[in-house]
Scaffold this active site. Structure first.
Site, PDB file in Angstrom:
ATOM      1  N   GLY A 189     -56.822 104.821  61.251  1.00  0.00           N
ATOM      2  CA  GLY A 189     -56.112 106.054  61.565  1.00  0.00           C
ATOM      3  C   GLY A 189     -55.264 106.028  62.821  1.00  0.00           C
TER       4      GLY A 189
ATOM      5  N   ARG B 155     -63.696 111.911  68.007  1.00  0.00           N
ATOM      6  CA  ARG B 155     -62.538 111.168  67.493  1.00  0.00           C
ATOM      7  C   ARG B 155     -62.027 111.763  66.162  1.00  0.00           C
ATOM      8  NH1 ARG B 155     -61.141 108.354  62.567  1.00  0.00           N
ATOM      9  NH2 ARG B 155     -59.674 106.727  63.102  1.00  0.00           N
TER      10      ARG B 155
ATOM     11  N   THR C 268     -61.685 106.528  52.612  1.00  0.00           N
ATOM     12  CA  THR C 268     -61.009 107.821  52.538  1.00  0.00           C
ATOM     13  C   THR C 268     -60.456 108.041  51.133  1.00  0.00           C
ATOM     14  OG1 THR C 268     -60.439 107.893  54.864  1.00  0.00           O
ATOM     15  CG2 THR C 268     -58.915 109.000  53.381  1.00  0.00           C
TER      16      THR C 268
ATOM     17  N   ASP D  24     -56.186 109.842  61.232  1.00  0.00           N
ATOM     18  CA  ASP D  24     -54.901 110.292  60.681  1.00  0.00           C
ATOM     19  C   ASP D  24     -55.037 111.268  59.516  1.00  0.00           C
ATOM     20  OD1 ASP D  24     -56.052 108.092  59.232  1.00  0.00           O
ATOM     21  OD2 ASP D  24     -54.222 108.050  58.031  1.00  0.00           O
TER      22      ASP D  24
HETATM   23  N1  ASP Z   1     -57.912 106.884  57.839  1.00  0.00           N
HETATM   24  C1  ASP Z   1     -59.282 107.225  58.087  1.00  0.00           C
HETATM   25  C2  ASP Z   1     -59.475 107.481  59.556  1.00  0.00           C
HETATM   26  O1  ASP Z   1     -58.880 106.799  60.374  1.00  0.00           O
HETATM   27  C3  ASP Z   1     -60.243 106.169  57.660  1.00  0.00           C
HETATM   28  C4  ASP Z   1     -60.110 105.739  56.222  1.00  0.00           C
HETATM   29  O2  ASP Z   1     -59.017 105.625  55.698  1.00  0.00           O
HETATM   30  O3  ASP Z   1     -61.163 105.487  55.594  1.00  0.00           O
HETATM   31  O4  ASP Z   1     -60.249 108.354  59.895  1.00  0.00           O
END
Ligand code: ASP
Length: 328
Positions: free
Chosen positions: A247, A221, A193, A224
């Site tokens: 997340g 799904r 992310t 966060d």
């Molecule tokens: N936080 C992101 C999620 O749960 C994943 C990530 O940080 O790569 O969708």
């Protein structure tokens, strides 16, 4: 006269260090956290990641240095990383179980506490710009799925065929997950992310986060990243935060808002507040990290993983790009 100077000097000394050294503007970015250990990445990959982080800092700081807003800077910095296939956002996003790419993003303006978010979008080249459009051009905070795609087209944002987001490497990761019946994290051992936080010359802060979510995600799904208060938060009275990690845990902890609340109500320094909240998130089972900046000009990051793709720069300060836990 000398006495006056002495008194003025003593007064200055008693101010918190942050007030004396406050830079005119700040920018902190991330490209995900995880098991980034020396020798595990090819030199080519490492160089490409560092170059992209540098380009993202450049894009944001160019705006901040010429009086641009924190909001414009975080959007610009995130767009660079969305366009780069090395990160799990925009082009290069991970695949859902069904083999599609569904993107989430959010943005928040600390001066008004207005926010915009999108979840599960499939056609906007830059989901972060769509999130901003939701904030500025709709009465809502979060739009999802088909409706969000439709809003994007109606507002004239750049549209791409969904195949634009797909890369071979991410497809292989989905195949590995299915073949080994393993969890999303074991496939790549890192989150990709992307996010940015900034303080501008007027002392306003902003935060932005964009992601493809988790490899093999199903049933619509949502993590966060598009959830205001979990993956993103900005408040001029406290700080601006962007998160990356598992997340589900970040939502349960309310990570980004929790950090800002500690800063606002307990008067904690940014790094101290972030360390506590990341430790609490880890205690729940959640790995990952956060980046932060505040109206004081403080910049910080905190992660409970071996590494985190990250970078920071401020007016008159040196530019830092780092990957491993033991770097600056
Ligand atoms: N936080 C992101 C999620 O749960 C994943 C990530 O940080 O790569 O969708």
């Amino acid at each position: 006269m000398t006495r006056l100077f002495l008194i003025a000097g003593a007064l200055l000394m008693s101010l918190p260090a942050t007030a004396q050294d406050k830079p005119e503007w700040t920018l902190v970015i991330h490209g995900g956290a995880g098991v980034m250990e020396r020798g595990k990445m090819t030199p080519e990959r490492e160089a490409a990641v560092r170059k992209a982080l540098d380009a993202s800092l450049e894009a944001g700081s160019k705006l901040l240095a010429t009086g641009g807003s924190a909001l414009d800077a975080v959007e610009a910095a995130v767009k660079v990383l969305e366009d780069d296939p090395n990160f799990n956002a925009g082009r290069g996003a991970v695949f859902t179980y069904e083999g599609t790419n569904e993107l989430d993003a959010s943005i928040m303006d600390g001066s008004t506490r207005k926010a915009g978010a999108v979840a599960g979008v499939t056609r906007s080249k830059n989901p972060i710009s769509l999130a901003r459009r939701v904030m500025e051009d709709s009465p809502h905070v979060m739009l999802a799925g088909k409706g969000a795609d439709q809003f994007s087209a109606e507002k004239g944002l750049e549209q791409v065929d969904p195949s634009y987001f797909a890369t071979e490497e991410r497809r292989r990761q989905l195949e590995t997950l299915k073949a080994q019946k393993t969890s999303w994290f074991d496939v790549d051992r890192k989150f990709g992310t992307v996010g940015a936080v900034a303080m501008d010359a007027r002392g306003h802060v902003a935060a932005a986060t964009s992601t493809g979510g988790m490899t093999g995600k199903r049933w619509g799904r949502i993590g966060d990243s598009p959830v205001i208060g979990a993956g993103t938060y900005a408040d001029d009275r406290a700080c601006a935060v962007s998160a990356t990690g598992a997340g589900e845990y970040f939502i349960r902890e309310g990570v980004a808002h929790e950090i800002c609340a500690r800063v606002r109500f307990k008067g904690e320094r940014l790094k101290a507040a972030a360390d506590v909240v990341m430790a609490e998130t880890k205690a729940l089972g959640g790995t990952g990290g956060v980046i932060l900046t505040g109206p004081t000009g403080e910049m910080a990051w905190s992660f409970n993983t071996p590494g985190m793709y990250r970078g920071k720069v401020s007016a008159g300060g040196k530019k830092t790009v780092a990957i491993y836990g033991d770097e600056d």
